[in-house]
Scaffold this motif. Structure first.
Motif, short mmCIF file in Angstrom:
data_model
loop_
_atom_site.label_atom_id
_atom_site.label_comp_id
_atom_site.label_asym_id
_atom_site.label_seq_id
_atom_site.Cartn_x
_atom_site.Cartn_y
_atom_site.Cartn_z
N LEU A 187 47.25 -12.21 -27.82
CA LEU A 187 46.63 -13.43 -28.33
C LEU A 187 45.51 -13.09 -29.30
CD1 LEU A 187 46.38 -15.47 -25.00
CD2 LEU A 187 48.29 -15.36 -26.64
N TYR A 188 45.23 -14.01 -30.19
CA TYR A 188 44.09 -13.83 -31.09
C TYR A 188 43.36 -15.14 -31.27
CZ TYR A 188 46.76 -16.10 -34.79
OH TYR A 188 47.46 -17.03 -35.53
N GLU A 189 42.10 -15.01 -31.60
CA GLU A 189 41.22 -16.15 -31.87
C GLU A 189 40.36 -15.76 -33.06
OE1 GLU A 189 38.98 -18.10 -28.51
OE2 GLU A 189 37.29 -17.09 -29.50
N ILE A 190 40.26 -16.62 -34.04
CA ILE A 190 39.45 -16.34 -35.22
C ILE A 190 38.24 -17.25 -35.22
CG2 ILE A 190 39.38 -16.33 -37.75
CD1 ILE A 190 42.44 -15.85 -37.65
N ARG A 191 37.07 -16.63 -35.26
CA ARG A 191 35.81 -17.37 -35.37
C ARG A 191 35.14 -16.94 -36.68
NH1 ARG A 191 33.64 -19.81 -30.54
NH2 ARG A 191 35.09 -19.54 -28.80
N SER A 192 34.56 -17.91 -37.39
CA SER A 192 34.05 -17.63 -38.73
C SER A 192 32.69 -18.27 -38.93
CB SER A 192 35.02 -18.15 -39.78
OG SER A 192 36.30 -17.59 -39.59
N SER A 193 31.89 -17.64 -39.79
CA SER A 193 30.59 -18.21 -40.13
C SER A 193 30.30 -17.96 -41.61
CB SER A 193 29.48 -17.59 -39.27
OG SER A 193 29.17 -16.27 -39.70
N LEU A 194 29.31 -18.67 -42.11
CA LEU A 194 28.91 -18.53 -43.51
C LEU A 194 28.23 -17.20 -43.74
CD1 LEU A 194 28.47 -19.85 -46.33
CD2 LEU A 194 26.29 -20.72 -45.45
N GLY A 195 28.63 -16.52 -44.83
CA GLY A 195 27.91 -15.34 -45.27
C GLY A 195 26.83 -15.73 -46.24
N ARG A 196 27.23 -16.32 -47.38
CA ARG A 196 26.27 -16.82 -48.35
C ARG A 196 26.95 -17.91 -49.17
NH1 ARG A 196 28.37 -12.37 -51.35
NH2 ARG A 196 28.60 -12.83 -53.57
N VAL A 197 26.14 -18.70 -49.87
CA VAL A 197 26.69 -19.72 -50.75
C VAL A 197 25.87 -19.75 -52.04
CG1 VAL A 197 25.33 -21.55 -49.63
CG2 VAL A 197 27.34 -22.15 -50.99
N GLU A 198 26.58 -19.76 -53.16
CA GLU A 198 25.99 -19.89 -54.48
C GLU A 198 26.74 -20.99 -55.21
OE1 GLU A 198 26.32 -16.02 -56.23
OE2 GLU A 198 25.33 -15.03 -54.54
N GLU A 199 26.34 -21.26 -56.43
CA GLU A 199 26.94 -22.38 -57.16
C GLU A 199 28.45 -22.19 -57.34
OE1 GLU A 199 26.48 -24.86 -61.38
OE2 GLU A 199 25.72 -22.82 -61.21
N LYS A 200 28.87 -20.97 -57.66
CA LYS A 200 30.28 -20.76 -57.97
C LYS A 200 31.04 -20.02 -56.88
CE LYS A 200 29.97 -21.01 -63.01
NZ LYS A 200 30.31 -20.35 -64.29
N VAL A 201 30.36 -19.33 -55.99
CA VAL A 201 31.06 -18.56 -54.96
C VAL A 201 30.42 -18.80 -53.60
CG1 VAL A 201 31.74 -16.75 -56.59
CG2 VAL A 201 29.68 -16.45 -55.19
N HIS A 202 31.20 -18.56 -52.57
CA HIS A 202 30.68 -18.55 -51.21
C HIS A 202 31.40 -17.45 -50.45
CE1 HIS A 202 33.92 -21.60 -51.57
NE2 HIS A 202 34.39 -21.04 -50.46
N SER A 203 30.76 -16.93 -49.41
CA SER A 203 31.43 -15.92 -48.60
C SER A 203 31.43 -16.35 -47.15
CB SER A 203 30.76 -14.55 -48.76
OG SER A 203 29.53 -14.49 -48.06
N LEU A 204 32.47 -15.91 -46.45
CA LEU A 204 32.61 -16.17 -45.02
C LEU A 204 32.84 -14.86 -44.30
CD1 LEU A 204 35.05 -19.24 -45.09
CD2 LEU A 204 32.59 -19.31 -44.59
N VAL A 205 32.29 -14.74 -43.11
CA VAL A 205 32.54 -13.59 -42.24
C VAL A 205 33.47 -14.05 -41.13
CG1 VAL A 205 31.53 -11.88 -40.70
CG2 VAL A 205 30.31 -12.56 -42.78
N HIS A 206 34.54 -13.30 -40.94
CA HIS A 206 35.56 -13.66 -39.95
C HIS A 206 35.64 -12.60 -38.86
CE1 HIS A 206 37.02 -16.62 -42.87
NE2 HIS A 206 37.10 -15.66 -43.77
#
Length: 307
Positions: free
Chosen positions: A239-258
């Motif tokens: 089984l797997y479970e994916i939990r994610s959170s915000l890394g950073r956010v800018e006007e044109k890009v955003h990052s997520l950590v999974h």
């Protein structure tokens, strides 16, 4: 660099955004790694009866120019580093006109095919790997992710920590046999594939509102860069479970950590950070995030997870 792969993106390799899905890039990259292994006297590495094989420990992918179905693609590669039990390989996927579609930097370990314990190359294979050494072009270097940052230790990545920090579950499932390799372990491309399938549960509504800020835009999403840490290898039925959170956010890009986790043991299968954009499917251009919506992502994707 040597030739590693040639082909196309088929229609079924492409997703709802109209371009090749991220998992297929990695799938084709690993086909290319098979040819690199063959050039280094390791042609057995991905066969069912192999005594030793190659597994990725870490991978960085930069997606540079969209891939659409039916058009010619090719891949070349070289080695960047070679040590006693591992190597870092550079691969470059190119369009028919020579422009770069994507660039991969993959840290591979030479391991026992059963125990996954690293052990040294033969002298012949190491010499061949070192002979493939080359320098990648500066234009394909990592751009939005710092590869010098040390990933979290495995003990710092657990389901209990993710829950305590409030990171949301965005993906949930079981590994089917068809997602596994000849050794019975989940194929590398399916890790990022499961994340790709899960992110809309987190960002679909927000991206729709970002796109609707300007009439006539059609919402989509695209990943520009990804760094993956492969930690453990699930098998069919796990089984797997994916939990994610915000890394950073800018006007044109955003990052997520999974974090992809085993919900039974709480241990990590993998961690990844992705740099992405909201994408206009009509103009095939990035949609900037209105200033008033940038802060919303911290509430939508809480948790402060780290790679």
């Amino acid at each position: 660099m040597i030739d590693l792969w040639k082909g196309i993106a088929n229609t079924w390799d492409c997703d709802e955004m109209g371009h090749m899905n991220v998992r297929v890039y990695i799938e084709k990259a690993f086909e290319g790694l098979g040819h690199l292994a063959g050039a280094c006297h390791l042609s057995h590495a991905f066969r069912p009866d192999a005594a030793s094989t190659l597994i990725p420990a870490e991978q960085h992918i930069r997606f540079i120019k969209e891939v659409h179905p039916g058009l010619p693609l090719s891949m070349v590669g070289c080695t960047l580093e070679v040590d006693e039990t591992g190597t870092t390989v550079y691969q470059e996927m190119r369009h028919g006109d020579g422009s770069v579609a994507a660039a991969f930097r993959t840290k591979l370990l030479h391991v026992d095919a059963t125990t996954l314990k690293p052990f040294p190359w033969t002298a012949r294979s190491r010499a061949a790997l070192e002979a493939l050494g080359d320098e990648p072009p500066a234009s394909t270097a990592p751009r939005g992710l710092d590869l010098s940052l040390t990933p979290s230790k495995t003990g710092e990545v657990t389901r209990a920590i993710a829950m305590d920090r409030g990171a949301k579950v965005i993906g949930l499932g079981m590994v089917p046999p068809g997602d596994c390799d000849v050794f019975g372990r989940m194929n590398p491309h399916m890790f990022i594939g499961r994340i790709s399938d899960s992110v809309p549960n987190l960002l679909h509504d927000w991206r729709s509102r970002v796109a609707s800020a300007v009439p006539g835009q059609e919402m989509g999403g695209a990943v520009l860069e990804n760094r993956i840490i492969y930690r453990r290898w699930p098998k069919a039925g796990d089984l797997y479970e994916i939990r994610s959170s915000l890394g950073r956010v800018e006007e044109k890009v955003h990052s997520l950590v999974h974090w992809m986790l085993d919900p039974l043991t709480g241990q990590p299968w993998m961690t990844a950070e992705a740099v992405a954009v909201t994408f206009d499917l009509k103009k095939r251009k990035v949609i900037p995030t209105p200033a008033e919506m940038m802060d919303e992502l911290a509430d939508i994707a809480p948790g402060e997870l780290s790679l």
